[in-house]
Write a protein that holds these residues in place. Structure first.
Motif, PDB file in Angstrom:
ATOM      1  N   VAL A 172       0.854  -1.185   0.000  1.00  0.00           N
ATOM      2  CA  VAL A 172       0.000   0.000   0.000  1.00  0.00           C
ATOM      3  C   VAL A 172       0.894   1.241   0.000  1.00  0.00           C
ATOM      4  CG1 VAL A 172      -1.893  -1.166   1.190  1.00  0.00           C
ATOM      5  CG2 VAL A 172      -0.218   0.114   2.516  1.00  0.00           C
ATOM      6  N   ILE A 173       0.356   2.335  -0.512  1.00  0.00           N
ATOM      7  CA  ILE A 173       1.089   3.597  -0.575  1.00  0.00           C
ATOM      8  C   ILE A 173       0.359   4.623   0.275  1.00  0.00           C
ATOM      9  CG2 ILE A 173       1.827   5.493  -2.078  1.00  0.00           C
ATOM     10  CD1 ILE A 173       2.083   3.443  -4.351  1.00  0.00           C
ATOM     11  N   VAL A 174       1.108   5.281   1.180  1.00  0.00           N
ATOM     12  CA  VAL A 174       0.516   6.300   2.034  1.00  0.00           C
ATOM     13  C   VAL A 174       1.593   7.311   2.423  1.00  0.00           C
ATOM     14  CG1 VAL A 174       0.881   4.842   4.070  1.00  0.00           C
ATOM     15  CG2 VAL A 174      -0.775   6.716   4.179  1.00  0.00           C
ATOM     16  N   ASP A 175       1.275   8.584   2.304  1.00  0.00           N
ATOM     17  CA  ASP A 175       2.171   9.662   2.727  1.00  0.00           C
ATOM     18  C   ASP A 175       3.583   9.517   2.162  1.00  0.00           C
ATOM     19  OD1 ASP A 175       0.002  10.576   4.124  1.00  0.00           O
ATOM     20  OD2 ASP A 175       0.798  10.119   6.113  1.00  0.00           O
ATOM     21  N   GLY A 176       3.662   9.147   0.899  1.00  0.00           N
ATOM     22  CA  GLY A 176       4.966   9.036   0.247  1.00  0.00           C
ATOM     23  C   GLY A 176       5.756   7.809   0.623  1.00  0.00           C
ATOM     24  N   LEU A 177       5.116   6.843   1.276  1.00  0.00           N
ATOM     25  CA  LEU A 177       5.777   5.605   1.681  1.00  0.00           C
ATOM     26  C   LEU A 177       5.093   4.401   1.045  1.00  0.00           C
ATOM     27  CD1 LEU A 177       6.182   6.248   5.524  1.00  0.00           C
ATOM     28  CD2 LEU A 177       7.974   6.464   3.776  1.00  0.00           C
ATOM     29  N   VAL A 178       5.876   3.395   0.718  1.00  0.00           N
ATOM     30  CA  VAL A 178       5.354   2.101   0.292  1.00  0.00           C
ATOM     31  C   VAL A 178       5.469   1.162   1.490  1.00  0.00           C
ATOM     32  CG1 VAL A 178       5.539   0.186  -1.333  1.00  0.00           C
ATOM     33  CG2 VAL A 178       6.185   2.494  -2.047  1.00  0.00           C
ATOM     34  N   ILE A 179       4.341   0.618   1.912  1.00  0.00           N
ATOM     35  CA  ILE A 179       4.320  -0.269   3.071  1.00  0.00           C
ATOM     36  C   ILE A 179       4.118  -1.703   2.603  1.00  0.00           C
ATOM     37  CG2 ILE A 179       3.275  -0.748   5.302  1.00  0.00           C
ATOM     38  CD1 ILE A 179       4.440   2.061   5.099  1.00  0.00           C
ATOM     39  N   THR A 180       4.972  -2.599   3.067  1.00  0.00           N
ATOM     40  CA  THR A 180       4.791  -4.020   2.767  1.00  0.00           C
ATOM     41  C   THR A 180       5.035  -4.839   4.019  1.00  0.00           C
ATOM     42  OG1 THR A 180       5.439  -5.865   1.333  1.00  0.00           O
ATOM     43  CG2 THR A 180       7.190  -4.391   2.011  1.00  0.00           C
ATOM     44  N   VAL A 181       4.220  -5.878   4.196  1.00  0.00           N
ATOM     45  CA  VAL A 181       4.452  -6.848   5.258  1.00  0.00           C
ATOM     46  C   VAL A 181       4.729  -8.181   4.581  1.00  0.00           C
ATOM     47  CG1 VAL A 181       1.966  -7.350   5.530  1.00  0.00           C
ATOM     48  CG2 VAL A 181       3.568  -7.912   7.361  1.00  0.00           C
ATOM     49  N   GLN A 182       5.776  -8.842   5.037  1.00  0.00           N
ATOM     50  CA  GLN A 182       6.169 -10.146   4.494  1.00  0.00           C
ATOM     51  C   GLN A 182       6.336 -11.118   5.649  1.00  0.00           C
ATOM     52  OE1 GLN A 182       6.209 -10.932   1.281  1.00  0.00           O
ATOM     53  NE2 GLN A 182       5.615  -8.835   0.769  1.00  0.00           N
ATOM     54  N   ASP A 183       5.280 -11.870   5.911  1.00  0.00           N
ATOM     55  CA  ASP A 183       5.313 -12.893   6.952  1.00  0.00           C
ATOM     56  C   ASP A 183       5.536 -14.245   6.297  1.00  0.00           C
ATOM     57  OD1 ASP A 183       4.889 -11.059   8.919  1.00  0.00           O
ATOM     58  OD2 ASP A 183       2.839 -11.679   9.392  1.00  0.00           O
ATOM     59  N   HIS A 184       6.692 -14.824   6.553  1.00  0.00           N
ATOM     60  CA  HIS A 184       7.046 -16.114   5.973  1.00  0.00           C
ATOM     61  C   HIS A 184       7.540 -17.033   7.089  1.00  0.00           C
ATOM     62  CE1 HIS A 184       6.326 -14.441   2.018  1.00  0.00           C
ATOM     63  NE2 HIS A 184       7.059 -13.395   2.357  1.00  0.00           N
ATOM     64  N   ASP A 185       8.022 -18.194   6.741  1.00  0.00           N
ATOM     65  CA  ASP A 185       8.375 -19.160   7.782  1.00  0.00           C
ATOM     66  C   ASP A 185       9.565 -18.710   8.618  1.00  0.00           C
ATOM     67  OD1 ASP A 185       6.262 -20.694   6.997  1.00  0.00           O
ATOM     68  OD2 ASP A 185       7.440 -22.033   5.735  1.00  0.00           O
ATOM     69  N   THR A 186      10.408 -17.873   8.052  1.00  0.00           N
ATOM     70  CA  THR A 186      11.494 -17.228   8.800  1.00  0.00           C
ATOM     71  C   THR A 186      11.680 -15.817   8.271  1.00  0.00           C
ATOM     72  OG1 THR A 186      13.154 -18.105   7.257  1.00  0.00           O
ATOM     73  CG2 THR A 186      12.736 -19.390   9.254  1.00  0.00           C
ATOM     74  N   GLU A 187      12.319 -14.969   9.046  1.00  0.00           N
ATOM     75  CA  GLU A 187      12.715 -13.614   8.655  1.00  0.00           C
ATOM     76  C   GLU A 187      11.535 -12.731   8.236  1.00  0.00           C
ATOM     77  OE1 GLU A 187      15.721 -14.165   5.686  1.00  0.00           O
ATOM     78  OE2 GLU A 187      17.205 -14.884   7.125  1.00  0.00           O
ATOM     79  N   LEU A 195       8.665   6.220  -1.530  1.00  0.00           N
ATOM     80  CA  LEU A 195       8.099   5.955  -2.850  1.00  0.00           C
ATOM     81  C   LEU A 195       8.957   6.513  -3.982  1.00  0.00           C
ATOM     82  CD1 LEU A 195       5.819   4.969  -4.703  1.00  0.00           C
ATOM     83  CD2 LEU A 195       4.604   7.117  -4.236  1.00  0.00           C
ATOM     84  N   LYS A 196       9.509   7.681  -3.803  1.00  0.00           N
ATOM     85  CA  LYS A 196      10.259   8.310  -4.890  1.00  0.00           C
ATOM     86  C   LYS A 196      11.606   7.646  -5.154  1.00  0.00           C
ATOM     87  CE  LYS A 196       8.196  12.926  -4.684  1.00  0.00           C
ATOM     88  NZ  LYS A 196       8.462  14.385  -4.512  1.00  0.00           N
ATOM     89  N   SER A 197      12.224   7.116  -4.105  1.00  0.00           N
ATOM     90  CA  SER A 197      13.586   6.600  -4.258  1.00  0.00           C
ATOM     91  C   SER A 197      13.732   5.101  -4.030  1.00  0.00           C
ATOM     92  CB  SER A 197      14.524   7.316  -3.284  1.00  0.00           C
ATOM     93  OG  SER A 197      14.172   6.998  -1.939  1.00  0.00           O
ATOM     94  N   GLY A 198      12.794   4.514  -3.315  1.00  0.00           N
ATOM     95  CA  GLY A 198      12.914   3.106  -2.951  1.00  0.00           C
ATOM     96  C   GLY A 198      13.783   2.872  -1.736  1.00  0.00           C
ATOM     97  N   LYS A 199      14.323   3.935  -1.145  1.00  0.00           N
ATOM     98  CA  LYS A 199      15.192   3.779   0.026  1.00  0.00           C
ATOM     99  C   LYS A 199      14.360   3.409   1.252  1.00  0.00           C
ATOM    100  CE  LYS A 199      18.825   6.936  -1.549  1.00  0.00           C
ATOM    101  NZ  LYS A 199      19.587   8.166  -1.263  1.00  0.00           N
ATOM    102  N   LEU A 200      14.975   2.590   2.102  1.00  0.00           N
ATOM    103  CA  LEU A 200      14.292   2.119   3.301  1.00  0.00           C
ATOM    104  C   LEU A 200      14.074   3.265   4.280  1.00  0.00           C
ATOM    105  CD1 LEU A 200      13.266  -0.425   4.885  1.00  0.00           C
ATOM    106  CD2 LEU A 200      15.554  -0.519   5.902  1.00  0.00           C
ATOM    107  N   ALA A 201      12.820   3.441   4.728  1.00  0.00           N
ATOM    108  CA  ALA A 201      12.505   4.430   5.757  1.00  0.00           C
ATOM    109  C   ALA A 201      12.602   3.796   7.140  1.00  0.00           C
ATOM    110  CB  ALA A 201      11.104   4.998   5.537  1.00  0.00           C
ATOM    111  N   TRP A 202      12.038   2.624   7.307  1.00  0.00           N
ATOM    112  CA  TRP A 202      12.164   1.847   8.536  1.00  0.00           C
ATOM    113  C   TRP A 202      11.783   0.395   8.271  1.00  0.00           C
ATOM    114  CZ3 TRP A 202       7.490  -0.278   9.432  1.00  0.00           C
ATOM    115  CH2 TRP A 202       6.337   0.450   9.143  1.00  0.00           C
ATOM    116  N   LYS A 203      12.236  -0.473   9.158  1.00  0.00           N
ATOM    117  CA  LYS A 203      11.936  -1.896   9.032  1.00  0.00           C
ATOM    118  C   LYS A 203      11.740  -2.475  10.424  1.00  0.00           C
ATOM    119  CE  LYS A 203      13.610  -6.131   6.749  1.00  0.00           C
ATOM    120  NZ  LYS A 203      14.707  -6.695   5.907  1.00  0.00           N
ATOM    121  N   THR A 204      10.653  -3.206  10.609  1.00  0.00           N
ATOM    122  CA  THR A 204      10.330  -3.783  11.909  1.00  0.00           C
ATOM    123  C   THR A 204      10.362  -5.299  11.826  1.00  0.00           C
ATOM    124  OG1 THR A 204       8.914  -1.896  12.473  1.00  0.00           O
ATOM    125  CG2 THR A 204       8.566  -3.931  13.711  1.00  0.00           C
TER     126      THR A 204
END
Length: 480
Positions: A172-187, A195-204
């Motif tokens: 999803v895109i909100v306030d100039g950020l692309v948000i993704t959640v990736q829940d897999h068996d590990t990591e 959005l403009k650069s693809g650079k990481l803003a934060w990661k949890t």
């Protein structure tokens, strides 16, 4: 006298132009992500929508052959965007909303295709757009950002993920950020990219969570935007600006495959179903020590698939229990999964805004434990909450009390991977076999129309300005 283009006459001309522009803007609508604006599944425009749609309907504006994929169409301005797979080539595709003609397609290269479910696709996540840039995600290749004309803005390498069902959550895109959640068996993780650069803003880090398929939802509470993710045993609200966990509500299923919805009443509605979590259909397995004593033939302290009885609850889910993919199940992996069976609850939850910390006992307005949907997301429409369970069991609930208003089977009695959408007083539902049901959008709903598309259907339709854009396994339709 007053010359044209000056004085009061010029003012009147400008006023008329402004009013016309306002009118145009008021009727214009878009569908910028999975399930449209805010992920609500609701048509933004009040224009009438056709009821009697189908593969031979008089309401077809256009119908085109289209490469397969499970992603749902999104729309902005004059263009639709989808992802697809053509002869093992991963594609982002732009389509004219007027004619259905492909305007451009861009490849997503990969080293190797990840494993997917038997009925899955390598093009499962739906794209997202802000009207200037389009973001698409492929588990095997990563995340891509193109402008509306197909020029690549940036690429972010991701995957293949540790999950033999593939990637399936939509960005999803909100306030100039692309948000993704990736829940897999590990990591597992939740991340925001500029959005403009693809650079990481934060990661949890979400390492506690195994595979899930809930796409993120944005919930604006008191002017503060939160990223909502429902997953194994609990739903979490994260701060949009930092990714910090703000609150949680516990008591969900062991896997969550649908996406919550923010209702028009301000509450959050969450559903989760997995086999063994119903009130009257529980799965319980013996402790590791007991099973290992009987089945660990090579006495190595772990369990291999060949050692387990065929059809055993753990044998059937071996690849999920074996989270690190070593080909063996350790005591720790086994007991973790056994605990999920013991505590998981299939449920629909209504959550009040304003939660902080563990809000399980303070902010759950109500819960409902029957007829829970698996992959189809809940729909809040006309002050009614709709859920559709596999088998075509449609339930309408009173959002104030959680009491059921009507539970009945719709004509499409298959599994539901497509989520319900609504507009113009109607709810549209599609089962896996391509069977369409159109119902009245009211508590005591009734069937208005049924149709059979003759192809499997996994994508969720888009409803924009009185038109319905619907994807089947081999075609893309526009109804008006």
């Amino acid at each position: 006298s007053v010359e044209p283009g000056t004085g009061p006459m010029r003012f009147a001309q400008c006023l008329l132009l402004a009013l016309a522009t306002m009118a145009t803007s008021a009727t214009a609508a878009n569908w910028p992500q999975f399930r449209g604006v805010g992920g609500s599944g609701l048509a933004e425009s009040g224009r009438p929508l056709p009821t009697e749609i189908g593969p031979d309907s008089k309401h077809i504006a256009w119908k085109v052959a289209f490469p397969p994929g499970h992603s749902s169409p999104i729309l902005f301005g004059d263009r639709l965007f989808l992802t697809a797979v053509r002869e093992k080539t991963l594609l982002t595709i732009a389509v004219s909303k007027t004619t259905g003609k492909i305007l451009w397609e861009r490849k997503a290269p990969y080293t190797s295709l990840e494993e997917i479910h038997a009925i899955g696709s390598h093009a499962q996540p739906s794209p997202a757009t802000d009207g200037k840039l389009v973001v698409s995600l492929f588990g095997s290749s990563g995340m891509y950002c193109h402008d509306l004309d197909g020029k690549l803005a940036w690429k972010k390498d991701m995957g293949p993920f540790n999950n033999d069902f593939g990637a399936g959550t939509s960005p999803v895109i909100v306030d100039g950020l692309v948000i993704t959640v990736q829940d897999h068996d590990t990591e597992s993780f939740l991340a925001a990219y500029h959005l403009k650069s693809g650079k990481l803003a934060w990661k949890t880090d979400r390492g506690e969570f195994p595979r899930n398929y809930c796409s993120p939802v944005i919930w604006n509470v008191g002017g503060r935007k939160q990223v909502i993710v429902a997953a194994t045993l609990r739903v979490v609200g994260y701060d949009l600006k930092s990714g910090k966990e703000l609150w949680t509500v516990r008591g969900l299923s062991r896997t969550v495959c649908n996406t919550p919805v923010v209702g028009g009443d301000g509450k959050l509605y969450v559903a989760g179903w997995a086999r063994g979590g119903d009130i009257d259909e529980r799965i319980s397995v013996e402790p590791f020590a007991k099973l290992a004593a009987a089945r660990d033939k090579n006495n190595n302290g772990t369990l291999e698939r060949a050692e387990l009885e065929k059809g055993h609850a753990i044998e059937r889910r071996f690849s999920q229990v074996d989270r690190d993919k070593t080909g063996t199940i350790t005591r720790k992996e086994y007991e973790y999964y056994r605990n999920l069976f013991d505590v998981a609850r299939n449920v629909v939850l209504a959550i009040k805004p304003g939660a902080s910390g563990d809000a399980t006992k303070t902010h759950v307005a109500w819960e409902y434990r029957r007829h829970i949907p698996f992959c189809a997301s809940p729909l809040f429409f006309n002050n009614t909450l709709f859920t559709v369970k596999d088998g075509g069991i449609l339930t309408s609930l009173d959002p104030q009390s959680g009491k059921p208003l009507l539970t009945k089977r719709v004509p499409g009695a298959g599994n539901y991977y497509s989520s319900p959408v609504a507009g113009d007083g109607k709810v549209y539902l599609l089962d896996q076999k391509g069977r369409l049901s159109v119902i009245s959008g009211e508590g005591k709903w009734k069937v208005l129309h049924r149709a059979q598309f003759g192809e499997e259907t996994y994508a969720t339709p888009a409803l924009v300005d009185g038109r319905i854009y619907l994807r089947t396994h081999g075609h893309l339709y526009c109804f008006k």
